[in-house]
Design an enzyme around this catalytic site. Structure first.
Site, PDB file in Angstrom:
ATOM      1  N   ASP A 108      47.636  41.928  32.285  1.00 65.06           N
ATOM      2  CA  ASP A 108      46.222  42.000  32.328  1.00 65.06           C
ATOM      3  C   ASP A 108      45.561  43.267  31.473  1.00 65.06           C
ATOM      4  O   ASP A 108      45.794  44.358  31.636  1.00 65.06           O
ATOM      5  CB  ASP A 108      45.178  41.829  33.706  1.00 65.06           C
ATOM      6  CG  ASP A 108      43.987  41.244  33.620  1.00 65.06           C
ATOM      7  OD1 ASP A 108      43.821  40.216  33.928  1.00 65.06           O
ATOM      8  OD2 ASP A 108      43.266  42.066  33.102  1.00 65.06           O
ATOM      9  N   ASN A 125      42.131  31.894  40.241  1.00 61.38           N
ATOM     10  CA  ASN A 125      40.613  31.647  40.376  1.00 61.38           C
ATOM     11  C   ASN A 125      40.390  30.360  39.742  1.00 61.38           C
ATOM     12  O   ASN A 125      40.694  29.954  38.559  1.00 61.38           O
ATOM     13  CB  ASN A 125      39.884  32.752  39.706  1.00 61.38           C
ATOM     14  CG  ASN A 125      40.387  34.158  40.324  1.00 61.38           C
ATOM     15  OD1 ASN A 125      40.492  34.199  41.683  1.00 61.38           O
ATOM     16  ND2 ASN A 125      40.124  35.260  39.696  1.00 61.38           N
ATOM     17  N   GLN A 169      36.350  32.620  38.004  1.00 64.78           N
ATOM     18  CA  GLN A 169      37.111  32.239  36.879  1.00 64.78           C
ATOM     19  C   GLN A 169      36.193  32.471  35.513  1.00 64.78           C
ATOM     20  O   GLN A 169      35.275  32.055  35.379  1.00 64.78           O
ATOM     21  CB  GLN A 169      37.483  30.821  36.784  1.00 64.78           C
ATOM     22  CG  GLN A 169      38.235  30.281  35.659  1.00 64.78           C
ATOM     23  CD  GLN A 169      38.783  28.920  35.758  1.00 64.78           C
ATOM     24  OE1 GLN A 169      38.321  27.897  36.318  1.00 64.78           O
ATOM     25  NE2 GLN A 169      39.848  28.632  34.760  1.00 64.78           N
ATOM     26  N   VAL A 224      38.246  32.916  32.058  1.00 66.70           N
ATOM     27  CA  VAL A 224      38.929  32.368  31.077  1.00 66.70           C
ATOM     28  C   VAL A 224      39.348  30.915  31.750  1.00 66.70           C
ATOM     29  O   VAL A 224      40.033  30.821  32.661  1.00 66.70           O
ATOM     30  CB  VAL A 224      40.039  33.161  30.728  1.00 66.70           C
ATOM     31  CG1 VAL A 224      40.839  32.575  29.554  1.00 66.70           C
ATOM     32  CG2 VAL A 224      39.601  34.608  30.585  1.00 66.70           C
ATOM     33  N   HIS A 237      45.546  30.114  34.621  1.00 68.42           N
ATOM     34  CA  HIS A 237      46.304  31.348  34.803  1.00 68.42           C
ATOM     35  C   HIS A 237      46.555  31.900  36.057  1.00 68.42           C
ATOM     36  O   HIS A 237      45.646  31.522  36.847  1.00 68.42           O
ATOM     37  CB  HIS A 237      45.642  32.782  34.024  1.00 68.42           C
ATOM     38  CG  HIS A 237      44.422  32.930  34.218  1.00 68.42           C
ATOM     39  ND1 HIS A 237      43.265  31.991  33.726  1.00 68.42           N
ATOM     40  CD2 HIS A 237      43.730  33.846  34.964  1.00 68.42           C
ATOM     41  CE1 HIS A 237      42.040  32.697  34.138  1.00 68.42           C
ATOM     42  NE2 HIS A 237      42.556  33.573  34.926  1.00 68.42           N
ATOM     43  N   HIS A 282      47.172  35.248  38.295  1.00 71.71           N
ATOM     44  CA  HIS A 282      47.488  36.634  38.523  1.00 71.71           C
ATOM     45  C   HIS A 282      48.348  37.161  39.370  1.00 71.71           C
ATOM     46  O   HIS A 282      48.462  36.355  40.500  1.00 71.71           O
ATOM     47  CB  HIS A 282      46.063  37.174  39.001  1.00 71.71           C
ATOM     48  CG  HIS A 282      44.571  36.829  38.301  1.00 71.71           C
ATOM     49  ND1 HIS A 282      44.218  37.852  37.510  1.00 71.71           N
ATOM     50  CD2 HIS A 282      43.949  35.822  38.159  1.00 71.71           C
ATOM     51  CE1 HIS A 282      42.965  37.495  37.167  1.00 71.71           C
ATOM     52  NE2 HIS A 282      42.799  36.244  37.712  1.00 71.71           N
TER      53      HIS A 282
HETATM   54  P1  5GP Z   1      39.806  35.148  35.788  1.00 68.53           P
HETATM   55  O1  5GP Z   1      38.633  35.976  36.046  1.00 68.53           O
HETATM   56  O2  5GP Z   1      39.422  33.899  34.924  1.00 68.53           O
HETATM   57  O3  5GP Z   1      40.555  34.787  37.023  1.00 68.53           O
HETATM   58  O4  5GP Z   1      40.624  36.272  34.893  1.00 68.53           O
HETATM   59  C1  5GP Z   1      40.842  36.341  33.501  1.00 68.53           C
HETATM   60  C2  5GP Z   1      41.687  37.660  33.534  1.00 68.53           C
HETATM   61  O5  5GP Z   1      41.872  37.746  31.795  1.00 68.53           O
HETATM   62  C3  5GP Z   1      40.849  38.852  33.860  1.00 68.53           C
HETATM   63  O6  5GP Z   1      41.354  39.726  34.646  1.00 68.53           O
HETATM   64  C4  5GP Z   1      40.702  39.582  32.438  1.00 68.53           C
HETATM   65  O7  5GP Z   1      40.962  41.060  32.588  1.00 68.53           O
HETATM   66  C5  5GP Z   1      41.754  38.807  31.770  1.00 68.53           C
HETATM   67  N1  5GP Z   1      41.675  38.892  30.216  1.00 68.53           N
HETATM   68  C6  5GP Z   1      40.572  38.587  29.460  1.00 68.53           C
HETATM   69  N2  5GP Z   1      40.675  38.377  28.194  1.00 68.53           N
HETATM   70  C7  5GP Z   1      42.128  38.972  27.975  1.00 68.53           C
HETATM   71  C8  5GP Z   1      42.649  39.228  26.837  1.00 68.53           C
HETATM   72  O8  5GP Z   1      42.471  39.196  25.617  1.00 68.53           O
HETATM   73  N3  5GP Z   1      44.073  39.887  26.882  1.00 68.53           N
HETATM   74  C9  5GP Z   1      44.628  40.129  28.269  1.00 68.53           C
HETATM   75  N4  5GP Z   1      45.724  40.852  28.340  1.00 68.53           N
HETATM   76  N5  5GP Z   1      43.779  39.884  29.476  1.00 68.53           N
HETATM   77  C10 5GP Z   1      42.584  39.332  29.295  1.00 68.53           C
END
Ligand code: 5GP
Ligand code: ZN
Length: 115
Positions: free
Chosen positions: A31, A88, A95, A97, A101, A103
């Site tokens: 991440d 998420n 959420q 993205v 995915h 974590h």
């Molecule tokens: P969410 O909030 O959707 O569950 O998690 C999205 C995760 O993607 C976050 O922890 C954020 O830091 C990670 N993330 C977003 N954009 C990028 C990226 O371009 N590269 C990487 N490696 N992680 C990302």
């Protein structure tokens, strides 16, 4: 590939990522904003918006994701000490993205319940 999806871009190699593991179905990478000493994201290559859009025909993919989670746990050294797997979903789930995915978090004691 979904237009404008950052994780599809990582799958396609158009955006950089520190990969931990990949196979024909799944990619796992660190991440960009780690919340624990180990914070890896496991994603399917296929664009699926969230856990609510999985279908029965994705059953092999669900297995591939879980196989990858175990592989990531072993490669990052947290299989023994323990870990948390989180996906998420939606607004209340935080959420951000909209490409499925998981974590994989570990390397320290994790609080429960989550905030
Ligand atoms: P969410 O909030 O959707 O569950 O998690 C999205 C995760 O993607 C976050 O922890 C954020 O830091 C990670 N993330 C977003 N954009 C990028 C990226 O371009 N590269 C990487 N490696 N992680 C990302
Ligand atoms: Zn995508």
């Amino acid at each position: 590939m979904a237009q404008g999806c950052i994780f599809c871009r990582i799958v396609e190699g158009e955006s950089p990522a520190r990969k931990v593991y990949e196979d024909e179905a799944v990619v796992a990478f660190h991440d960009i904003a780690p919340q624990a000493p180990v914070h890896v994201l496991v994603i399917p290559r296929k664009h699926i918006p969230s856990v609510l859009e999985l279908e029965e025909s994705d059953a092999p993919l669900v297995w591939a994701i879980h196989r990858a989670i175990r592989e990531v746990a072993q490669r990052t050294g947290i299989a023994e000490s323990g870990l948390r797997v989180v996906t998420n979903c939606g607004k209340d789930g935080h959420q951000t993205v909209f490409h499925l995915h998981y974590h994989v978090l570990g390397g320290r004691g994790l609080g429960w319940p989550p905030g």
